[in-house]
Scaffold this motif. Structure first.
Motif, PDB file in Angstrom:
ATOM      1  N   PRO A 140       6.697   3.074   1.567  1.00 49.51           N
ATOM      2  CA  PRO A 140       7.662   2.019   1.254  1.00 49.51           C
ATOM      3  C   PRO A 140       8.044   2.018  -0.227  1.00 49.51           C
ATOM      4  O   PRO A 140       7.180   2.204  -1.094  1.00 49.51           O
ATOM      5  CB  PRO A 140       6.929   0.721   1.606  1.00 49.51           C
ATOM      6  N   LEU A 141       9.305   1.801  -0.520  1.00 53.85           N
ATOM      7  CA  LEU A 141       9.761   1.775  -1.912  1.00 53.85           C
ATOM      8  C   LEU A 141       9.005   0.723  -2.723  1.00 53.85           C
ATOM      9  O   LEU A 141       8.757   0.882  -3.916  1.00 53.85           O
ATOM     10  CB  LEU A 141      11.263   1.460  -1.958  1.00 53.85           C
ATOM     11  N   ARG A 142       8.668  -0.341  -2.037  1.00 56.85           N
ATOM     12  CA  ARG A 142       7.939  -1.434  -2.672  1.00 56.85           C
ATOM     13  C   ARG A 142       6.616  -0.997  -3.269  1.00 56.85           C
ATOM     14  O   ARG A 142       6.068  -1.645  -4.146  1.00 56.85           O
ATOM     15  CB  ARG A 142       7.641  -2.463  -1.574  1.00 56.85           C
ATOM     16  N   ALA A 143       6.066   0.118  -2.749  1.00 58.14           N
ATOM     17  CA  ALA A 143       4.749   0.564  -3.192  1.00 58.14           C
ATOM     18  C   ALA A 143       4.828   1.476  -4.413  1.00 58.14           C
ATOM     19  O   ALA A 143       3.806   1.934  -4.912  1.00 58.14           O
ATOM     20  CB  ALA A 143       4.041   1.281  -2.050  1.00 58.14           C
ATOM     21  N   PHE A 144       6.037   1.744  -4.886  1.00 57.13           N
ATOM     22  CA  PHE A 144       6.176   2.597  -6.071  1.00 57.13           C
ATOM     23  C   PHE A 144       6.060   1.740  -7.334  1.00 57.13           C
ATOM     24  O   PHE A 144       6.328   0.541  -7.300  1.00 57.13           O
ATOM     25  CB  PHE A 144       7.517   3.322  -6.037  1.00 57.13           C
TER      26      PHE A 144
ATOM     27  N   LEU B 231       7.492   7.161  -9.219  1.00 58.67           N
ATOM     28  CA  LEU B 231       8.893   6.748  -9.271  1.00 58.67           C
ATOM     29  C   LEU B 231       9.554   7.173  -7.970  1.00 58.67           C
ATOM     30  O   LEU B 231       9.328   8.282  -7.497  1.00 58.67           O
ATOM     31  CB  LEU B 231       9.596   7.459 -10.436  1.00 58.67           C
ATOM     32  N   CYS B 232      10.367   6.297  -7.404  1.00 59.79           N
ATOM     33  CA  CYS B 232      11.240   6.737  -6.313  1.00 59.79           C
ATOM     34  C   CYS B 232      12.666   6.701  -6.841  1.00 59.79           C
ATOM     35  O   CYS B 232      13.164   5.658  -7.266  1.00 59.79           O
ATOM     36  CB  CYS B 232      11.105   5.855  -5.077  1.00 59.79           C
ATOM     37  N   MET B 233      13.332   7.859  -6.878  1.00 59.61           N
ATOM     38  CA  MET B 233      14.715   7.947  -7.355  1.00 59.61           C
ATOM     39  C   MET B 233      15.640   7.787  -6.151  1.00 59.61           C
ATOM     40  O   MET B 233      15.581   8.580  -5.224  1.00 59.61           O
ATOM     41  CB  MET B 233      14.986   9.321  -7.974  1.00 59.61           C
ATOM     42  N   VAL B 234      16.467   6.777  -6.213  1.00 56.03           N
ATOM     43  CA  VAL B 234      17.290   6.436  -5.051  1.00 56.03           C
ATOM     44  C   VAL B 234      18.763   6.734  -5.314  1.00 56.03           C
ATOM     45  O   VAL B 234      19.302   6.392  -6.371  1.00 56.03           O
ATOM     46  CB  VAL B 234      17.133   4.940  -4.718  1.00 56.03           C
ATOM     47  N   TYR B 235      19.382   7.345  -4.351  1.00 58.47           N
ATOM     48  CA  TYR B 235      20.845   7.469  -4.363  1.00 58.47           C
ATOM     49  C   TYR B 235      21.382   6.425  -3.387  1.00 58.47           C
ATOM     50  O   TYR B 235      20.994   6.428  -2.220  1.00 58.47           O
ATOM     51  CB  TYR B 235      21.274   8.874  -3.942  1.00 58.47           C
TER      52      TYR B 235
ATOM     53  N   ALA C 225       0.845  -1.205   0.000  1.00 54.34           N
ATOM     54  CA  ALA C 225       0.000   0.000   0.000  1.00 54.34           C
ATOM     55  C   ALA C 225       0.875   1.248   0.000  1.00 54.34           C
ATOM     56  O   ALA C 225       1.892   1.306   0.692  1.00 54.34           O
ATOM     57  CB  ALA C 225      -0.902  -0.011   1.221  1.00 54.34           C
ATOM     58  N   PHE C 226       0.454   2.246  -0.793  1.00 50.78           N
ATOM     59  CA  PHE C 226       1.184   3.507  -0.815  1.00 50.78           C
ATOM     60  C   PHE C 226       0.672   4.378   0.322  1.00 50.78           C
ATOM     61  O   PHE C 226      -0.313   5.085   0.202  1.00 50.78           O
ATOM     62  CB  PHE C 226       0.987   4.221  -2.161  1.00 50.78           C
ATOM     63  N   GLU C 227       1.342   4.263   1.463  1.00 49.11           N
ATOM     64  CA  GLU C 227       0.907   5.052   2.626  1.00 49.11           C
ATOM     65  C   GLU C 227       2.113   5.397   3.469  1.00 49.11           C
ATOM     66  O   GLU C 227       3.148   4.722   3.413  1.00 49.11           O
ATOM     67  CB  GLU C 227      -0.106   4.258   3.451  1.00 49.11           C
TER      68      GLU C 227
ATOM     69  N   PRO D 237       8.029  -3.265  -8.069  1.00 48.44           N
ATOM     70  CA  PRO D 237       8.375  -2.114  -8.920  1.00 48.44           C
ATOM     71  C   PRO D 237       9.371  -2.516 -10.008  1.00 48.44           C
ATOM     72  O   PRO D 237      10.080  -3.512  -9.867  1.00 48.44           O
ATOM     73  CB  PRO D 237       9.048  -1.136  -7.958  1.00 48.44           C
ATOM     74  N   PHE D 238       9.410  -1.746 -11.074  1.00 41.97           N
ATOM     75  CA  PHE D 238      10.472  -1.888 -12.075  1.00 41.97           C
ATOM     76  C   PHE D 238      11.697  -1.180 -11.521  1.00 41.97           C
ATOM     77  O   PHE D 238      11.627  -0.027 -11.131  1.00 41.97           O
ATOM     78  CB  PHE D 238      10.049  -1.251 -13.401  1.00 41.97           C
ATOM     79  N   VAL D 239      12.817  -1.889 -11.484  1.00 39.20           N
ATOM     80  CA  VAL D 239      14.034  -1.294 -10.926  1.00 39.20           C
ATOM     81  C   VAL D 239      14.945  -0.886 -12.087  1.00 39.20           C
ATOM     82  O   VAL D 239      15.339  -1.727 -12.909  1.00 39.20           O
ATOM     83  CB  VAL D 239      14.743  -2.278  -9.977  1.00 39.20           C
ATOM     84  N   ILE D 240      15.221   0.418 -12.154  1.00 44.01           N
ATOM     85  CA  ILE D 240      15.921   0.987 -13.310  1.00 44.01           C
ATOM     86  C   ILE D 240      17.222   1.640 -12.846  1.00 44.01           C
ATOM     87  O   ILE D 240      17.217   2.414 -11.891  1.00 44.01           O
ATOM     88  CB  ILE D 240      15.027   2.043 -13.987  1.00 44.01           C
ATOM     89  N   GLY D 241      18.314   1.320 -13.523  1.00 45.17           N
ATOM     90  CA  GLY D 241      19.606   1.905 -13.168  1.00 45.17           C
ATOM     91  C   GLY D 241      20.037   2.940 -14.194  1.00 45.17           C
ATOM     92  O   GLY D 241      19.546   2.964 -15.326  1.00 45.17           O
ATOM     93  N   GLY D 242      20.956   3.791 -13.781  1.00 40.82           N
ATOM     94  CA  GLY D 242      21.489   4.786 -14.718  1.00 40.82           C
ATOM     95  C   GLY D 242      22.704   5.438 -14.096  1.00 40.82           C
ATOM     96  O   GLY D 242      23.091   5.091 -12.983  1.00 40.82           O
TER      97      GLY D 242
END
Ligand code: SF4
Lengths: 629, 202
Positions: free
Chosen positions: A102-106, A41-45, A3-5, A143-148
């Motif tokens: 939670p990142l999982r909810a993105f 989207l959650c952009m993670v460093y 859940a997105f909360e 979520p789709f995990v995308i690198g760059g």
């Protein structure tokens, strides 16, 4: 899908007890909330807040995605070690900053790969988030995990952990791909179908859609990877943001509460550097050169300062003093900012008298230290690495700096560069000793005692997508021998030589050059406790050594072996635009000590970027005498 | 401090919610940025590294909130109070909101020393009947344990009401007793939920 909360209520007691709670609270000035969005989207460093908050890529990509209707982007960081442990103990997942969800909810999680020592942190973040580490194990609700970012130019050691990579500049590519994921998900497309569609987009690399060949087959085929499906490109070409030069230099940013690195207004004045240093990955990755205009920059600085309240602005790029209008820009900013107490800074100094003049324009009365990077001690080696700097340039810069009032100067060098001999090592000692003599001559007699010259020495790390990608690193023992030779050769006690025991350089070299087998190493090292590898106090050499043994990788061989230029490297399916033939030709020129022109001053050297992509060098004014070299 | 050509503005602000977790230094940096965003004509010191002429009140411990924090700002021009307040409020985060401002005499005492007494409200989870206060509290100063007599600092005793209590501490030139440290050593019969500074006075 989770859940997105907001989990703030659960996290709050942990945050209150954490070291530096301000890392985890949101509500900083400039945050964007889009509760109405239907795609997130959650952009993670992959490191702590204070290292990642000011990251330019994170900031730009969050802004670009938030600019899309119905899409929201939030930030995420790896908590510091104490908080990682506290979260695990409490059974709480890694959450975003803005919504504390939670990142999982993105719908998608973007992770920037800033350098070679962040790999175990990526696994730490995914694990804390409760997202399966391997793309192959993710289900329809994950979520789709995308690198760059920089390490996406050799994505192989990260490949199994990511669903897709963005190769190159993400300004347009990322929103485009996310839009595609969103549209297909709406139509009910399953994960594999979405991944196949992403693979067809320019610059998107989907590692699961390739078969990995063994070494012999790869050398035969000219690539380590072979597409498994129709429409999957054999080579993924980096994307360049064509609108960079004309876009506003004011990139809205978040003003943190916590003290972070680069905690100031950062204005990107130009992108790319075509000087062509043969060890430098950034120089290859960000070509061609694109300058924003003086008008754009000056107005953007004023707008950014008013919006953020910062007391310092940094004009960032790989080589800001190469901007064709830099003198005009600094003069105009000095005038506009007079009396406000706002400082201007330049991230690096160009190594000549002009560079010192520019540093002087921003230093005001306070002249701390200057840093220059000659990189090598002899002209022969500087020519081999294409560091187009002469002793005249260096001594001109020293004379100008010490006459203008600076008293401290730090010189950066690399040891272990391809073709380096003992003469070159002794050359470093000779160069810094003579720089010291020059500096003392340039200051009044009563101040000679305050002159400080130091040399900072780092170990060469061969980087993917550079002319030196085929060259091995020297062994730790050989590095120690050369450094001690250098120390013995410096004739003044007053000249200090700083050498940080480079335990991590070996891992950097392995991560930079290995293929997909490297992913097993990373995972094993992480399972054995490695994380925060870039932090001296956390780096666990033993965990890496044990992991290497467990998965059957010889770290030293991986880092140290030199290969013929005909050898097909594990990232040959990723193109930074500079062709493999050109990189090989540059390596050959290095061996002959021949220079190659910077194409923003001299002729095109045919690296190939401008042939394959619809981009060209874009200068605000011609570079030449006057402002530039 | 007393350049007669400058105007001395004293502002009060709240510090609540998650922002109560900020350190004194983090709050100070944030307020300087707030003033710059507000576009007020702040004075700048002379010298090697010029900086804004701003001064802050007594530090609030991390985790303690406030309804009455203070900073003093020197302006090079007179700005009407309501215009100054509006500009500051527009540039402030909600949990660090400037509440009001007024001009003070150039020679008035600095915010950090003008108000040695602070009144705090401690909120607990359940109704509180009485507070057991220890006679002394041991704190660590310069890595050495030091015993502080509560009576030396507690200017007004704990007054219980509802789910909490109110008390007043005096800051001494030799040091002070932190409200959160004191509350941590008291027995309220119920867990402490929050501590808030509700008044600063002379
Ligand atoms: S193709 Fe030529 S002009 Fe373009 S970046 Fe390469 S060397 Fe420069």
């Amino acid at each position: 899908m989770a859940a997105f909360e907001s989990l703030w209520e659960e996290l709050a007691p942990l945050v209150a007890k954490a070291e530096r709670p301000s890392r985890y609270i949101n509500g900083e000035w400039g945050c964007v909330y889009k509760p109405e969005a239907d795609f997130r989207l959650c952009m993670v460093y992959p490191d702590t807040y204070e290292l990642g908050q000011a990251n330019q890529a994170l900031r730009i990509l969050v802004n670009r995605v938030n600019a899309c209707e119905g899409m929201a982007a939030e930030r995420g960081f790896l908590p510091a070690a104490d908080m990682c442990d506290a979260l695990r103990e409490a059974g709480l997942p890694l959450c975003s900053i803005e919504s504390c969800a939670p990142l999982r909810a993105f719908d998608a999680v973007g992770i920037t790969l800033p350098h070679e020592l962040a790999a175990t942190n990526i696994l730490e973040a995914l694990d804390l988030a409760g997202i399966p580490l391997h793309s192959a194990d993710r289900g329809e609700d994950d979520p789709f995990v995308i690198g760059g970012g920089p390490c996406a130019f050799n994505p192989e050691p990260y490949a199994p952990f990511f669903d897709a990579f963005n190769v190159g500049e993400g300004e347009e590519m990322l929103p485009e791909g996310l839009g595609l994921i969103r549209a297909l998900r709406r139509q009910g497309a399953a994960r594999p179908e979405v991944l196949r569609a992403l693979a067809a987009l320019p610059g998107w690399y989907v590692p699961s859609l390739y078969e990995v060949l063994d070494e012999d087959a790869a050398q035969q085929a000219g690539s380590w990877l072979s597409p498994l499906a129709e429409g999957v490109p054999p080579v993924v070409v980096k994307q360049v943001y064509g609108g960079f030069a004309d876009s506003p230099a004011w990139e809205p940013c978040i003003v943190p509460y916590a003290e972070v690195v680069h905690d100031r207004l950062n204005v990107e004045v130009l992108r790319g550097c075509a000087r062509g240093c043969r060890f430098c990955q950034a120089g290859m990755m960000y070509r061609p050169v694109r300058e924003r205009s003086a008008d754009n920059i000056v107005e953007s600085v004023m707008e950014g300062l008013a919006a953020t309240g910062y007391d310092e602005v940094s004009l960032t790029s790989l080589s800001s003093t190469d901007h064709s209008q830099i003198a005009e820009i600094l003069a105009r900013l000095n005038e506009r900012l007079a009396g406000t107490g706002v400082r201007i800074s330049l991230p690096s100094q160009r190594l000549d008298a002009f560079g010192v003049d520019m540093a002087g324009l921003v230093a005001g009365q306070k002249k701390g230290g200057l840093t220059f990077a000659p990189e090598a001690g002899t002209q022969r080696l500087r020519d081999a690495i294409n560091k187009n700097v002469t002793e005249e340039d260096l001594f001109g810069a020293i004379d100008a700096a010490f006459a203008a009032g600076w008293r401290r100067c730090k010189l950066y060098f690399m040891i272990g560069l391809p073709t380096e001999t003992d003469e070159d090592v002794k050359g470093i000692a000779s160069l810094v000793s003579r720089a010291y003599d020059r500096a003392r001559k340039a200051v009044p007699p009563d101040q000679k005692g305050s002159v400080q010259i130091s040399a900072s020495v780092a170990l060469f790390v061969p980087k993917a997508q550079t002319p030196f990608q085929w060259d091995g690193q020297i062994s730790p023992a050989e590095a120690a021998r050369r450094v001690s030779l250098l120390r013995r050769s410096v004739k003044y006690k007053a000249v200090t030589v700083n050498w940080h025991e480079p335990k991590t350089s070996l891992i950097e070299a392995v991560m930079s050059r290995c293929g997909r087998e490297g992913a097993k190493l990373v995972e094993e090292a992480w399972r054995r406790g490695a994380r925060f590898d870039a932090w001296t106090e956390h780096f666990d050499e033993q965990a890496w050594a044990d992991a290497a043994q467990a998965v059957g990788i010889d770290l030293e061989a991986a880092a140290q072996r030199s290969l013929p230029s005909s050898y097909v490297m594990p990232w040959s399916h990723i193109s930074c635009g500079a062709s493999s033939e050109w990189l090989a030709a540059e390596r050959a020129r290095a061996a002959e000590g021949r220079l190659t022109d910077d194409c923003t001053f001299g002729p095109c050297s045919s690296c190939g970027i401008c042939f394959d992509l619809p981009v060209r060098n874009q200068l605000a004014a011609p570079r030449g005498k006057g402002g530039a070299r | 401090m007393s350049d007669p050509r400058l105007f001395r503005l004293r502002a009060t602000f709240i510090e609540q919610g998650r922002l109560a977790l900020l350190s004194h230094l983090e709050v100070a940096h944030t307020l300087e940025r707030t003033v710059r965003r507000a576009g007020l004509p702040y004075a700048v010191s002379q010298g090697f590294s010029p900086h804004m002429k701003i001064a802050f009140g007594a530090a609030l411990p991390v985790g303690v909130g406030s309804t009455c924090e203070i900073f003093d700002l020197q302006l090079t021009e007179y700005v009407a109070l309501d215009a100054a307040l509006q500009a500051l409020q527009k540039a402030s985060a909600a949990d660090l909101m400037v509440q009001d401002c007024r001009y003070i005499e150039p020679r008035a005492a600095a915010a950090s020393v003008a108000f040695p007494f602070s009144t705090y409200r401690v909120e607990c989870a359940d109704p509180v009947e009485e507070v057991q206060v220890p006679a002394s509290v041991t704190v660590v100063r310069k890595k050495k344990p030091k015993e502080l007599l509560v009576a030396d600092y507690l200017a007004e005793p704990f007054a219980v009401d509802g789910c909490g209590a109110t008390f007043t501490l005096e800051a001494k030139p030799t040091g002070s007793l932190r409200p959160d440290v004191l509350c941590g050593c008291c027995e309220f019969g119920s867990p402490v939920v929050s501590i808030t500074r509700i008044a600063q006075h002379a």
